[in-house]
Design a protein around this motif. Structure first.
Motif, PDB file in Angstrom:
ATOM      1  N   PHE A  22       1.066  -1.372   0.159  1.00  0.00           N
ATOM      2  CA  PHE A  22      -0.204   0.202   0.100  1.00  0.00           C
ATOM      3  C   PHE A  22       0.553   1.023  -0.078  1.00  0.00           C
ATOM      4  CE2 PHE A  22      -2.580  -3.364   2.231  1.00  0.00           C
ATOM      5  CZ  PHE A  22      -3.819  -3.134   1.654  1.00  0.00           C
ATOM      6  N   THR A  25       4.323   1.030   2.115  1.00  0.00           N
ATOM      7  CA  THR A  25       3.790  -0.155   2.947  1.00  0.00           C
ATOM      8  C   THR A  25       3.694  -1.412   2.594  1.00  0.00           C
ATOM      9  OG1 THR A  25       3.062   1.718   4.556  1.00  0.00           O
ATOM     10  CG2 THR A  25       3.456  -0.773   4.951  1.00  0.00           C
ATOM     11  N   ALA A  27       2.635  -4.256   2.858  1.00  0.00           N
ATOM     12  CA  ALA A  27       1.378  -5.109   3.918  1.00  0.00           C
ATOM     13  C   ALA A  27       2.320  -6.563   4.202  1.00  0.00           C
ATOM     14  CB  ALA A  27       0.204  -4.828   4.242  1.00  0.00           C
ATOM     15  N   ARG A  46       1.627  -8.185  15.915  1.00  0.00           N
ATOM     16  CA  ARG A  46       1.098  -7.361  16.414  1.00  0.00           C
ATOM     17  C   ARG A  46       0.097  -6.867  15.112  1.00  0.00           C
ATOM     18  NH1 ARG A  46       7.068  -6.271  17.524  1.00  0.00           N
ATOM     19  NH2 ARG A  46       7.709  -7.448  19.356  1.00  0.00           N
ATOM     20  N   SER A  47       0.053  -5.195  16.375  1.00  0.00           N
ATOM     21  CA  SER A  47      -1.274  -4.548  15.268  1.00  0.00           C
ATOM     22  C   SER A  47       0.081  -3.473  14.028  1.00  0.00           C
ATOM     23  CB  SER A  47      -0.876  -3.381  16.561  1.00  0.00           C
ATOM     24  OG  SER A  47      -2.105  -2.228  14.988  1.00  0.00           O
ATOM     25  N   GLY A  48      -1.067  -3.794  12.335  1.00  0.00           N
ATOM     26  CA  GLY A  48       0.186  -3.344  11.566  1.00  0.00           C
ATOM     27  C   GLY A  48       0.907  -4.699  10.713  1.00  0.00           C
ATOM     28  N   ALA A  49       0.862  -5.586  11.496  1.00  0.00           N
ATOM     29  CA  ALA A  49       1.947  -7.029  11.004  1.00  0.00           C
ATOM     30  C   ALA A  49       1.741  -7.127   9.349  1.00  0.00           C
ATOM     31  CB  ALA A  49       2.176  -8.710  11.933  1.00  0.00           C
ATOM     32  N   GLY A  50       0.132  -7.586   9.036  1.00  0.00           N
ATOM     33  CA  GLY A  50      -0.557  -7.574   7.779  1.00  0.00           C
ATOM     34  C   GLY A  50      -1.178  -9.001   8.492  1.00  0.00           C
ATOM     35  N   LYS A  51      -1.908  -8.451   9.600  1.00  0.00           N
ATOM     36  CA  LYS A  51      -2.472  -9.874   9.490  1.00  0.00           C
ATOM     37  C   LYS A  51      -3.763  -9.784   8.807  1.00  0.00           C
ATOM     38  CE  LYS A  51      -2.998  -9.464  14.196  1.00  0.00           C
ATOM     39  NZ  LYS A  51      -2.240  -8.000  14.248  1.00  0.00           N
ATOM     40  N   SER A  52      -4.515  -8.711   8.893  1.00  0.00           N
ATOM     41  CA  SER A  52      -5.632  -8.739   8.114  1.00  0.00           C
ATOM     42  C   SER A  52      -5.488  -8.588   6.833  1.00  0.00           C
ATOM     43  CB  SER A  52      -6.595  -7.227   8.302  1.00  0.00           C
ATOM     44  OG  SER A  52      -6.426  -6.434  10.157  1.00  0.00           O
ATOM     45  N   THR A  53      -4.686  -8.374   6.296  1.00  0.00           N
ATOM     46  CA  THR A  53      -4.121  -7.757   4.507  1.00  0.00           C
ATOM     47  C   THR A  53      -3.658  -9.245   4.190  1.00  0.00           C
ATOM     48  OG1 THR A  53      -3.453  -5.708   4.726  1.00  0.00           O
ATOM     49  CG2 THR A  53      -2.855  -7.642   2.593  1.00  0.00           C
TER      50      THR A  53
HETATM   51  N1  ATP Z   1      -5.929   0.512   2.556  1.00  0.00           N
HETATM   52  C1  ATP Z   1      -4.889   0.279   3.410  1.00  0.00           C
HETATM   53  N2  ATP Z   1      -3.697   1.310   2.920  1.00  0.00           N
HETATM   54  C2  ATP Z   1      -3.131   1.841   3.348  1.00  0.00           C
HETATM   55  N3  ATP Z   1      -2.016   1.481   3.964  1.00  0.00           N
HETATM   56  C3  ATP Z   1      -3.081   0.078   4.814  1.00  0.00           C
HETATM   57  C4  ATP Z   1      -3.710  -0.140   4.175  1.00  0.00           C
HETATM   58  N4  ATP Z   1      -4.673  -2.049   4.622  1.00  0.00           N
HETATM   59  C5  ATP Z   1      -3.388  -1.674   5.201  1.00  0.00           C
HETATM   60  N5  ATP Z   1      -2.301  -1.352   5.451  1.00  0.00           N
HETATM   61  C6  ATP Z   1      -0.809  -0.943   6.140  1.00  0.00           C
HETATM   62  O1  ATP Z   1      -0.671  -2.238   5.696  1.00  0.00           O
HETATM   63  C7  ATP Z   1      -0.025  -2.680   7.266  1.00  0.00           C
HETATM   64  C8  ATP Z   1      -0.666  -3.961   7.262  1.00  0.00           C
HETATM   65  O2  ATP Z   1      -1.726  -3.275   7.494  1.00  0.00           O
HETATM   66  P1  ATP Z   1      -2.662  -5.148   8.461  1.00  0.00           P
HETATM   67  O3  ATP Z   1      -3.946  -3.832   8.854  1.00  0.00           O
HETATM   68  O4  ATP Z   1      -3.083  -6.085   7.623  1.00  0.00           O
HETATM   69  O5  ATP Z   1      -2.611  -5.651   9.496  1.00  0.00           O
HETATM   70  P2  ATP Z   1      -2.616  -6.397  10.845  1.00  0.00           P
HETATM   71  O6  ATP Z   1      -1.800  -7.316  11.625  1.00  0.00           O
HETATM   72  O7  ATP Z   1      -3.996  -6.562  10.296  1.00  0.00           O
HETATM   73  O8  ATP Z   1      -3.247  -4.830  12.396  1.00  0.00           O
HETATM   74  P3  ATP Z   1      -4.129  -5.433  13.115  1.00  0.00           P
HETATM   75  O9  ATP Z   1      -3.941  -5.868  13.903  1.00  0.00           O
HETATM   76  O10 ATP Z   1      -4.015  -3.789  13.692  1.00  0.00           O
HETATM   77  O11 ATP Z   1      -4.979  -5.064  12.730  1.00  0.00           O
HETATM   78  C9  ATP Z   1       0.256  -1.752   7.496  1.00  0.00           C
HETATM   79  O12 ATP Z   1       0.969  -0.727   8.013  1.00  0.00           O
HETATM   80  C10 ATP Z   1      -1.619  -0.813   7.415  1.00  0.00           C
HETATM   81  O13 ATP Z   1      -1.260   0.813   7.659  1.00  0.00           O
END
Ligand code: ATP
Length: 349
Positions: A22, A25, A27, A46-53
């Motif tokens: 992104f 970044t 992800a 952790r938060s922001g690690a990439g789990k949701s992606t």
């Molecule tokens: N649609 C998007 N646009 C811009 N940046 C994004 C987008 N989706 C994710 N990111 C970035 O990609 C990285 C991974 O995000 P992701 O949401 O996958 O993490 P996560 O592990 O699920 O975090 P959390 O536990 O806080 O949900 C982060 O730095 C986030 O800011």
């Protein structure tokens, strides 16, 4: 284009070198991971690690920039939106906030995936009844979600996720909004379903306790990369990455802070040893042998024995006279037990 790949028979999902950026970044920065049939895999970070992606790529909501998402051998990343639909139904999902439809009854919520598939009403009713029975909510079929507790709502979510007989259940922080007791009952239900139906489950979480309770394997994600992977008890016993150690921080014994504050790197007084053993190593009477066979005095200052997936995992802190620290370390290392001198304290630890 529809691609059929020769994934190993036991793999339900294979992620190969997944990348997703992104802006600047990354992800996902080259994630490769296999989910085997019938296992529970915990993905933690952790938060922001990439789990949701990762989860969005896994269920086809997000397309990776490169790499493959093979579900039962077919690459999700290359399918058109129309081709994706039937494959998406092979993946059931449960969510942190349950995502139930408030205007529909519990049984209609559960039967919704079947309605979307165009199944007839009697079949939907029967399947919903079976599933509500499975999750222990048979008497709530006609209730509305607003009248249910958080744990009951998640049970409905689980029943709905199973309605279309998925090959994989994806759990996205499904217990994060629940209290500890309800969390334990939902995790027990997931484990029971995994055993009874042989259902493959991928849990995305930031809580090690969730992974410890039900997962067979763990994959730790950090900055878009899998930094550690293995059987849960092994990773808990011998975490290799700093991120894993830090995520484990709250559930592994830690050196009491008043001793940590007095630690010096100047040899003298007593040495403080961290001792970690797991599996076979932890079954031996190594502490008794340290005192008797090696003749080395020690004091147990903190720690204990845990049992993960039926394997003993010991994490102990010992104090030994500084001059004996080397010999104690060698003796335990020779028995396959990991030791580390954390530092020294003057006088009694
Ligand atoms: N649609 C998007 N646009 C811009 N940046 C994004 C987008 N989706 C994710 N990111 C970035 O990609 C990285 C991974 O995000 P992701 O949401 O996958 O993490 P996560 O592990 O699920 O975090 P959390 O536990 O806080 O949900 C982060 O730095 C986030 O800011």
């Amino acid at each position: 284009m529809d691609t059929v790949c020769s994934a190993p028979a036991e793999a339900v999902v294979r992620l190969i070198e997944l990348k997703r950026k992104f802006g600047t970044t990354a992800a996902l920065d080259g994630v490769s991971l296999t989910v085997r049939k019938g296992e529970i895999l915990g993905i933690i970070g952790r938060s922001g690690a990439g789990k949701s992606t990762l989860i969005r790529c896994l269920n086809g909501l997000e397309r990776p920039d490169s790499g493959q998402v093979l579900v039962e051998g077919r690459d999700l990343a290359r399918l058109s939106e129309r081709e994706l639909q039937p494959l998406r139904r092979r993946i059931g999902m449960i969510f942190q906030h349950f995502n139930l439809l408030s205007a529909k009854t519990v049984e209609d919520n559960v039967a919704l995936p079947l309605k979307i598939e165009g199944r007839a009403k009697p079949e939907r009713r029967q399947r919903a009844a079976e599933l509500l029975d499975l999750v222990g909510l048979a008497e709530k079929a006609k209730a509305y979600p607003a009248s249910l507790s958080g744990g009951q709502k998640q049970r409905v979510g689980i029943a709905r996720a199973l309605a279309a007989r998925p090959a994989l259940l994806l759990s996205d922080e499904a217990t994060s909004a629940l209290d500890p007791e309800t969390t334990a009952s939902i995790l027990a239900l997931l484990k029971d379903i995994n055993r009874r139906l042989g259902l493959t489950i991928v849990l995305i979480t930031h809580e090690m306790e969730v992974v410890r309770t039900i997962a067979d394997r763990i994959a730790v994600i950090d900055a878009g990369r899998i930094v550690e992977e293995g059987p849960v008890w092994k990773v808990f016993a011998e975490p290799r990455s700093e991120v894993t150690r830090s995520l484990l921080g709250t559930i592994r014994p830690r050196l009491p802070s008043e001793i940590a504050a007095r630690l010096s790197q100047q040899p003298g007084g007593e040495a403080i040893l961290r001792v970690e053993a797991a599996g076979e190593g932890a079954r031996q009477p190594f502490l008794a042998e340290l005192a008797t066979a090696a003749g080395l005095p020690f004091r147990l200052i903190h720690g204990g024995m845990d049992h993960i997936q039926g394997q003993p995992v010991a994490s102990l802190f010992l104090a030994v006279p500084a001059r004996d620290a080397g010999a104690a370390g060698q003796f335990l290392d020779a028995h396959g037990i990991k030791t580390e001198v954390l530092g020294y304290v003057a006088g009694d630890a």
